[in-house]
Design a protein around this motif. Structure first.
Motif, PDB file in Angstrom:
ATOM      1  N   ARG A  27      20.022-108.032-109.610  1.00 59.02           N
ATOM      2  CA  ARG A  27      20.412-106.629-109.704  1.00 59.02           C
ATOM      3  C   ARG A  27      20.816-106.327-111.140  1.00 59.02           C
ATOM      4  NH1 ARG A  27      26.402-105.493-107.102  1.00 59.02           N
ATOM      5  NH2 ARG A  27      27.504-105.829-109.042  1.00 59.02           N
ATOM      6  N   ASP A  29      23.367-103.745-113.366  1.00 60.54           N
ATOM      7  CA  ASP A  29      24.503-102.829-113.313  1.00 60.54           C
ATOM      8  C   ASP A  29      24.407-101.904-114.518  1.00 60.54           C
ATOM      9  OD1 ASP A  29      25.515-104.181-111.111  1.00 60.54           O
ATOM     10  OD2 ASP A  29      26.741-105.503-112.337  1.00 60.54           O
ATOM     11  N   PHE A  30      24.301-100.617-114.258  1.00 61.02           N
ATOM     12  CA  PHE A  30      24.167 -99.660-115.354  1.00 61.02           C
ATOM     13  C   PHE A  30      25.512 -99.164-115.876  1.00 61.02           C
ATOM     14  CE2 PHE A  30      19.924 -99.246-113.452  1.00 61.02           C
ATOM     15  CZ  PHE A  30      19.189 -99.549-114.581  1.00 61.02           C
ATOM     16  N   LEU A  31      26.494 -99.062-115.019  1.00 56.88           N
ATOM     17  CA  LEU A  31      27.810 -98.570-115.443  1.00 56.88           C
ATOM     18  C   LEU A  31      28.898 -99.468-114.862  1.00 56.88           C
ATOM     19  CD1 LEU A  31      27.285 -94.768-114.743  1.00 56.88           C
ATOM     20  CD2 LEU A  31      27.207 -95.897-116.959  1.00 56.88           C
ATOM     21  N   THR A  33      30.029-102.587-115.394  1.00 52.63           N
ATOM     22  CA  THR A  33      29.649-103.937-115.009  1.00 52.63           C
ATOM     23  C   THR A  33      30.867-104.755-114.599  1.00 52.63           C
ATOM     24  OG1 THR A  33      27.784-103.855-116.498  1.00 52.63           O
ATOM     25  CG2 THR A  33      28.508-106.032-115.824  1.00 52.63           C
ATOM     26  N   ASP A  36      32.841-103.813-109.555  1.00 52.90           N
ATOM     27  CA  ASP A  36      32.732-103.692-108.103  1.00 52.90           C
ATOM     28  C   ASP A  36      33.461-104.817-107.385  1.00 52.90           C
ATOM     29  OD1 ASP A  36      30.812-105.456-109.087  1.00 52.90           O
ATOM     30  OD2 ASP A  36      29.336-104.963-107.556  1.00 52.90           O
ATOM     31  N   PRO A  42      33.615 -97.422-109.568  1.00 52.98           N
ATOM     32  CA  PRO A  42      32.300 -97.554-108.931  1.00 52.98           C
ATOM     33  C   PRO A  42      31.259 -98.093-109.934  1.00 52.98           C
ATOM     34  CG  PRO A  42      33.210 -95.362-108.588  1.00 52.98           C
ATOM     35  CD  PRO A  42      34.103 -96.053-109.554  1.00 52.98           C
ATOM     36  N   VAL A  43      30.278 -98.771-109.421  1.00 52.85           N
ATOM     37  CA  VAL A  43      29.219 -99.344-110.240  1.00 52.85           C
ATOM     38  C   VAL A  43      27.889 -98.763-109.793  1.00 52.85           C
ATOM     39  CG1 VAL A  43      28.005-101.483-110.814  1.00 52.85           C
ATOM     40  CG2 VAL A  43      30.480-101.494-110.577  1.00 52.85           C
ATOM     41  N   VAL A  44      27.038 -98.434-110.756  1.00 48.11           N
ATOM     42  CA  VAL A  44      25.684 -98.006-110.445  1.00 48.11           C
ATOM     43  C   VAL A  44      24.811 -99.255-110.537  1.00 48.11           C
ATOM     44  CG1 VAL A  44      23.756 -96.538-111.123  1.00 48.11           C
ATOM     45  CG2 VAL A  44      26.096 -95.705-111.376  1.00 48.11           C
ATOM     46  N   ALA A  45      24.462 -99.818-109.389  1.00 43.47           N
ATOM     47  CA  ALA A  45      23.674-101.046-109.339  1.00 43.47           C
ATOM     48  C   ALA A  45      22.293-100.756-108.781  1.00 43.47           C
ATOM     49  CB  ALA A  45      24.379-102.083-108.470  1.00 43.47           C
ATOM     50  N   VAL A  46      21.305-101.437-109.336  1.00 41.15           N
ATOM     51  CA  VAL A  46      19.931-101.265-108.889  1.00 41.15           C
ATOM     52  C   VAL A  46      19.340-102.643-108.621  1.00 41.15           C
ATOM     53  CG1 VAL A  46      17.650-100.431-109.555  1.00 41.15           C
ATOM     54  CG2 VAL A  46      19.685 -99.192-110.284  1.00 41.15           C
TER      55      VAL A  46
END
Length: 101
Positions: A27, A29-31, A33, A36, A42-46
């Protein structure tokens, strides 16, 4: 790579079968890191289409860690250490990731 391939490589390297073979998806993590699992922001994970594979077996105080990816890149890929002499080697040494756990 697959669980079967990791099991085969483990047997070739250690002349033994692993006790456990596991895999986890990759994955990004954009923000924020690492926040979470620390209970923070909060984390923006893709999720991505890469996986990490690990094969392990029991040891009697001496640890040997080998990286198949580094072996394939023709660089030093084996780290050996004991808990009694545990220290980080630095310089981006891949074994430090395991030593620090």
């Amino acid at each position: 790579m697959s669980v079967d391939a990791v099991t085969r490589e483990f047997r070739e390297f250690f002349n033994d079968k692993p006790t456990l073979v596991t895999s986890a998806p990759g994955r990004l993590d954009f923000l924020n890191t690492h926040q979470d699992y620390k209970g923070g922001l909060p984390v923006v994970a893709v999720g991505i289409n890469l996986r990490t594979y690990i094969a392990i077996s029991k040891s009697q105080g001496e640890f040997t860690v080998a990286s198949g990816n580094l072996r394939d890149d023709n660089v030093e890929y084996v780290d050996k250490f004991s808990l009694g002499e545990l220290k980080l080697l630095g310089g981006k040494w891949f074994g430090d990731y395991v030593r620090a756990l």
